[in-house]
Design an enzyme around this catalytic site. Structure first.
Site, mmCIF file in Angstrom:
data_model
loop_
_atom_site.group_PDB
_atom_site.id
_atom_site.type_symbol
_atom_site.label_atom_id
_atom_site.label_comp_id
_atom_site.label_asym_id
_atom_site.label_seq_id
_atom_site.Cartn_x
_atom_site.Cartn_y
_atom_site.Cartn_z
ATOM 1 N N TYR A 141 6.824 33.870 71.903
ATOM 2 C CA TYR A 141 6.639 35.056 72.757
ATOM 3 C C TYR A 141 5.532 34.847 73.793
ATOM 4 C CZ TYR A 141 10.177 37.551 70.252
ATOM 5 O OH TYR A 141 11.402 37.908 69.755
ATOM 6 N N ASN A 197 15.950 44.703 77.651
ATOM 7 C CA ASN A 197 15.094 43.584 78.044
ATOM 8 C C ASN A 197 13.625 43.905 77.786
ATOM 9 O OD1 ASN A 197 17.448 42.463 78.889
ATOM 10 N ND2 ASN A 197 17.134 42.894 81.064
ATOM 11 N N VAL A 198 12.875 42.856 77.449
ATOM 12 C CA VAL A 198 11.457 43.039 77.183
ATOM 13 C C VAL A 198 10.604 42.642 78.388
ATOM 14 C CG1 VAL A 198 11.729 42.822 74.683
ATOM 15 C CG2 VAL A 198 11.328 40.761 76.031
ATOM 16 N N ARG A 223 7.242 33.157 76.606
ATOM 17 C CA ARG A 223 8.123 34.077 77.339
ATOM 18 C C ARG A 223 7.321 35.085 78.158
ATOM 19 N NH1 ARG A 223 12.267 36.466 73.354
ATOM 20 N NH2 ARG A 223 12.765 37.641 75.230
ATOM 21 N N CYS A 239 -7.489 43.659 67.928
ATOM 22 C CA CYS A 239 -6.873 44.881 68.450
ATOM 23 C C CYS A 239 -7.935 45.678 69.210
ATOM 24 C CB CYS A 239 -6.321 45.707 67.284
ATOM 25 S SG CYS A 239 -5.785 47.373 67.768
ATOM 26 N N ASN A 252 29.472 42.535 84.739
ATOM 27 C CA ASN A 252 29.089 41.360 83.953
ATOM 28 C C ASN A 252 29.749 40.122 84.541
ATOM 29 O OD1 ASN A 252 28.610 39.477 81.743
ATOM 30 N ND2 ASN A 252 28.334 41.255 80.411
ATOM 31 N N HIS A 280 14.072 47.804 73.164
ATOM 32 C CA HIS A 280 13.661 46.667 72.335
ATOM 33 C C HIS A 280 12.217 46.254 72.606
ATOM 34 C CE1 HIS A 280 18.168 45.425 71.667
ATOM 35 N NE2 HIS A 280 17.798 46.460 70.939
HETATM 36 C C1 BJW Z 1 25.309 37.940 83.474
HETATM 37 C C2 BJW Z 1 24.693 36.988 84.260
HETATM 38 C C3 BJW Z 1 24.567 37.306 85.588
HETATM 39 C C4 BJW Z 1 24.705 36.209 82.311
HETATM 40 N N1 BJW Z 1 25.034 38.459 86.045
HETATM 41 N N2 BJW Z 1 25.766 39.085 83.939
HETATM 42 C C5 BJW Z 1 26.185 47.809 62.980
HETATM 43 C C6 BJW Z 1 25.655 49.022 63.422
HETATM 44 C C7 BJW Z 1 24.289 49.187 63.620
HETATM 45 C C8 BJW Z 1 23.419 48.135 63.399
HETATM 46 C C9 BJW Z 1 23.939 46.921 62.967
HETATM 47 C C10 BJW Z 1 25.278 46.777 62.736
HETATM 48 N N3 BJW Z 1 25.489 45.515 62.298
HETATM 49 C C11 BJW Z 1 24.288 44.886 62.265
HETATM 50 C C12 BJW Z 1 23.322 45.714 62.667
HETATM 51 C C13 BJW Z 1 21.877 45.399 62.760
HETATM 52 C C14 BJW Z 1 21.422 44.633 63.969
HETATM 53 C C15 BJW Z 1 22.566 44.044 64.792
HETATM 54 O O1 BJW Z 1 23.015 44.599 65.775
HETATM 55 N N4 BJW Z 1 22.995 42.857 64.440
HETATM 56 C C16 BJW Z 1 24.051 42.158 65.185
HETATM 57 C C17 BJW Z 1 23.818 40.679 65.096
HETATM 58 C C18 BJW Z 1 25.404 42.605 64.669
HETATM 59 N N5 BJW Z 1 20.637 45.541 64.797
HETATM 60 C C19 BJW Z 1 19.355 45.751 64.522
HETATM 61 O O2 BJW Z 1 18.808 45.240 63.572
HETATM 62 C C20 BJW Z 1 18.625 46.714 65.425
HETATM 63 N N6 BJW Z 1 18.007 47.736 64.631
HETATM 64 C C21 BJW Z 1 18.757 48.612 63.952
HETATM 65 O O3 BJW Z 1 19.968 48.573 63.945
HETATM 66 O O4 BJW Z 1 18.010 49.560 63.285
HETATM 67 C C22 BJW Z 1 18.695 50.472 62.425
HETATM 68 C C23 BJW Z 1 19.627 51.419 63.127
HETATM 69 C C24 BJW Z 1 20.915 51.577 62.676
HETATM 70 C C25 BJW Z 1 21.784 52.465 63.280
HETATM 71 C C26 BJW Z 1 21.376 53.209 64.367
HETATM 72 C C27 BJW Z 1 20.074 53.058 64.815
HETATM 73 C C28 BJW Z 1 19.222 52.149 64.210
HETATM 74 C C29 BJW Z 1 17.514 45.995 66.182
HETATM 75 C C30 BJW Z 1 18.055 45.000 67.161
HETATM 76 C C31 BJW Z 1 16.901 44.250 67.825
HETATM 77 C C32 BJW Z 1 17.395 43.186 68.788
HETATM 78 N N7 BJW Z 1 16.289 42.411 69.214
HETATM 79 C C33 BJW Z 1 16.495 41.363 70.213
HETATM 80 C C34 BJW Z 1 15.172 40.593 70.376
HETATM 81 C C35 BJW Z 1 14.148 41.450 71.122
HETATM 82 C C36 BJW Z 1 12.897 40.709 71.415
HETATM 83 C C37 BJW Z 1 13.168 39.504 72.274
HETATM 84 O O5 BJW Z 1 13.516 39.646 73.457
HETATM 85 O O6 BJW Z 1 13.005 38.381 71.758
HETATM 86 O O7 BJW Z 1 16.882 41.950 71.468
HETATM 87 S S1 BJW Z 1 17.855 40.255 69.843
HETATM 88 C C38 BJW Z 1 18.348 40.037 71.524
HETATM 89 O O8 BJW Z 1 19.696 40.547 71.706
HETATM 90 C C39 BJW Z 1 17.421 40.945 72.352
HETATM 91 C C40 BJW Z 1 18.377 41.537 73.344
HETATM 92 O O9 BJW Z 1 17.831 42.731 73.876
HETATM 93 C C41 BJW Z 1 19.626 41.730 72.522
HETATM 94 C C42 BJW Z 1 20.881 41.869 73.331
HETATM 95 O O10 BJW Z 1 21.134 40.693 74.060
HETATM 96 P P1 BJW Z 1 21.787 40.801 75.503
HETATM 97 O O11 BJW Z 1 20.845 41.431 76.440
HETATM 98 O O12 BJW Z 1 23.120 41.404 75.414
HETATM 99 O O13 BJW Z 1 21.866 39.252 75.932
HETATM 100 P P2 BJW Z 1 23.019 38.183 75.625
HETATM 101 O O14 BJW Z 1 22.419 36.838 75.853
HETATM 102 O O15 BJW Z 1 23.666 38.405 74.341
HETATM 103 O O16 BJW Z 1 24.132 38.463 76.747
HETATM 104 C C43 BJW Z 1 23.882 38.201 78.119
HETATM 105 C C44 BJW Z 1 25.028 38.785 78.927
HETATM 106 O O17 BJW Z 1 24.705 38.636 80.300
HETATM 107 C C45 BJW Z 1 26.379 38.080 78.699
HETATM 108 O O18 BJW Z 1 27.385 39.074 78.520
HETATM 109 C C46 BJW Z 1 26.609 37.304 80.001
HETATM 110 O O19 BJW Z 1 27.992 37.241 80.371
HETATM 111 C C47 BJW Z 1 25.849 38.150 80.984
HETATM 112 N N8 BJW Z 1 25.326 37.415 82.130
HETATM 113 N N9 BJW Z 1 24.342 35.909 83.411
HETATM 114 C C48 BJW Z 1 25.656 39.301 85.157
HETATM 115 N N10 BJW Z 1 23.981 36.418 86.435
#
Ligand code: BJW
Length: 240
Positions: A62, A98-99, A65, A142, A207, A115
Site C-alpha cells: 500500500y 477506487n482508493v 500504491r 497515530c 467499459n 472501499h
Molecule cells: C477499463 C479500462 C479502460 C480496464 N476504460 N474500462 C455475495 C454477496 C455479498 C458479498 C459476497 C458475496 N460473495 C462473496 C462476498 C464477499 C466479498 C466478495 O465480493 N467476494 C468476491 C470475490 C465474490 N466482499 C467483501 O468481502 C466486501 N465486504 C462485504 O461483503 O461485507 C459484508 C456485506 C455483505 C452484504 C452486504 C453488505 C456487506 C468487501 C470487499 C472489499 C474489496 N476490496 C478491494 C481492495 C480494496 C483496497 C485496495 O485497493 O487494495 O477493492 S478488492 C478490489 O476489487 C478493490 C476494488 O475496489 C474491487 C473491485 O475491482 P474493480 O474496480 O472492478 O477492478 P477490476 O480489476 O476487477 O476490473 C477492472 C475493469 O475495468 C474491467 O472490467 C476492465 O474491463 C475495465 N477496464 N481498463 C474502461 N481504459
C-alpha cells in the site's frame, strides 16, 4: 449495444466507478493481465488475515500504491464526471470502489469511497481515520492516540464497506445507474445494478468490455473510459 433512449431532464444519477476509470491515468486495474494482483495473492494483501500474517509486506504494497497514486493525474473520464456534477449538483452521486483520489483532484465533490482511501490511515487502537500521505511501513504513531498501530484505511475482503446506507438510498432512488470500468466481481458493489433495475432505474455500462454483471445493462458503451465517459456525459448534458 447502444440504446439512444433519452434520460429525463431532471434525472438523478448514480455513477459507480472501478479501477478501469483510473487505468489510463496509469494506475493498474486488479484483475486484468499485468494488474495489481499479478505477483500478489489477494489473500495475502487484501484480507485482514493477510495483514495479521505479514504486516510489513501489506504495508509495503500500500505504501507503493500511495506513492504511485500521488504521482499520476486525473484523466478525461474523471474530468467529465466533475463536469456532470457541476451541472447536476446533488442529483449526481459518484460511488467509487477506487482508493485513489482522482475524482476529487478532477474537482468532483459528491464522491463516496466505499472501499476507503489510500490517503487515510486507520488506527487499529482507537479507530481514528486520519489523513495520511506518508509510508506506514515504519509504524508511525497515530496522531490521535499515539499508538503505533496504523493500517491503510481501505476495505479488505470480509470487512464492511463504507457508507452502505447512503449508497443504497441513492441507488434505489436514482433514475439512471451507470457502471464505469468495474468487473462486477466484488460485492456488494456488484449487486447495485440489480438493485437499481429492480427500483426502475435505467442501467448503463461503460467499459472496455462487457462485465460479468448478474443482470444485463439496458445500455452498453464499449471503449476506453477516456473516450466513452466524456461522450456519454456530453449526451446527458445535451438532454438536460
Ligand atoms: C477499463 C479500462 C479502460 C480496464 N476504460 N474500462 C455475495 C454477496 C455479498 C458479498 C459476497 C458475496 N460473495 C462473496 C462476498 C464477499 C466479498 C466478495 O465480493 N467476494 C468476491 C470475490 C465474490 N466482499 C467483501 O468481502 C466486501 N465486504 C462485504 O461483503 O461485507 C459484508 C456485506 C455483505 C452484504 C452486504 C453488505 C456487506 C468487501 C470487499 C472489499 C474489496 N476490496 C478491494 C481492495 C480494496 C483496497 C485496495 O485497493 O487494495 O477493492 S478488492 C478490489 O476489487 C478493490 C476494488 O475496489 C474491487 C473491485 O475491482 P474493480 O474496480 O472492478 O477492478 P477490476 O480489476 O476487477 O476490473 C477492472 C475493469 O475495468 C474491467 O472490467 C476492465 O474491463 C475495465 N477496464 N481498463 C474502461 N481504459
Amino acid at each position: 449495444m447502444t440504446d439512444t433512449a433519452a434520460p429525463a431532464a431532471a434525472s438523478r444519477i448514480v455513477v459507480l466507478t472501478g479501477a478501469g476509470i483510473s487505468a489510463e491515468s496509469g494506475i493498474p486495474t486488479f484483475r486484468d493481465a499485468g494488474g495489481l494482483w499479478e505477483g500478489h495473492s489477494v489473500e495475502d494483501v487484501a484480507t485482514p488475515q493477510g495483514f495479521e500474517r505479514d504486516p510489513v509486506t501489506v504495508q509495503r504494497f500500500y505504501d507503493a500504491r500511495r506513492r504511485a497514486a500521488a504521482s499520476v493525474a486525473p484523466n478525461a473520464a474523471h474530468h467529465a464526471l466533475a463536469r456532470l456534477e457541476r451541472s447536476l449538483g446533488d442529483r449526481l452521486l459518484v460511488v467509487t470502489q477506487n482508493v485513489d483520489d482522482l475524482h476529487e483532484r478532477a474537482a468532483s465533490h459528491r464522491v463516496v469511497h466505499m472501499h476507503g482511501r489510500l490517503d487515510r490511515a486507520l488506527c487499529r487502537a482507537c479507530g481514528a481515520r486520519s489523513e495520511w500521505h506518508d509510508d506506514l511501513e515504519d509504524r508511525p504513531s497515530c496522531p490521535v492516540c499515539g499508538e503505533r498501530m496504523l493500517r491503510p484505511d481501505v476495505v479488505w475482503f470480509g470487512e464492511m464497506p463504507y457508507e452502505l446506507d447512503r449508497i443504497e438510498n441513492a441507488v434505489v432512488a436514482c433514475d439512471i445507474f451507470v457502471s464505469i470500468g468495474t468487473s462486477g466481481a466484488v460485492y456488494p458493489a456488484a449487486g447495485y445494478v440489480a438493485l437499481a433495475a429492480a427500483f426502475g432505474a435505467r442501467t448503463v455500462e461503460l467499459n472496455l468490455e462487457p462485465s460479468d454483471a448478474v443482470v444485463p445493462f439496458d445500455e452498453s458503451l464499449v471503449g476506453r473510459a477516456t473516450d466513452v465517459v466524456p461522450a456519454w456525459v456530453d449526451g446527458i448534458l445535451a438532454r438536460s
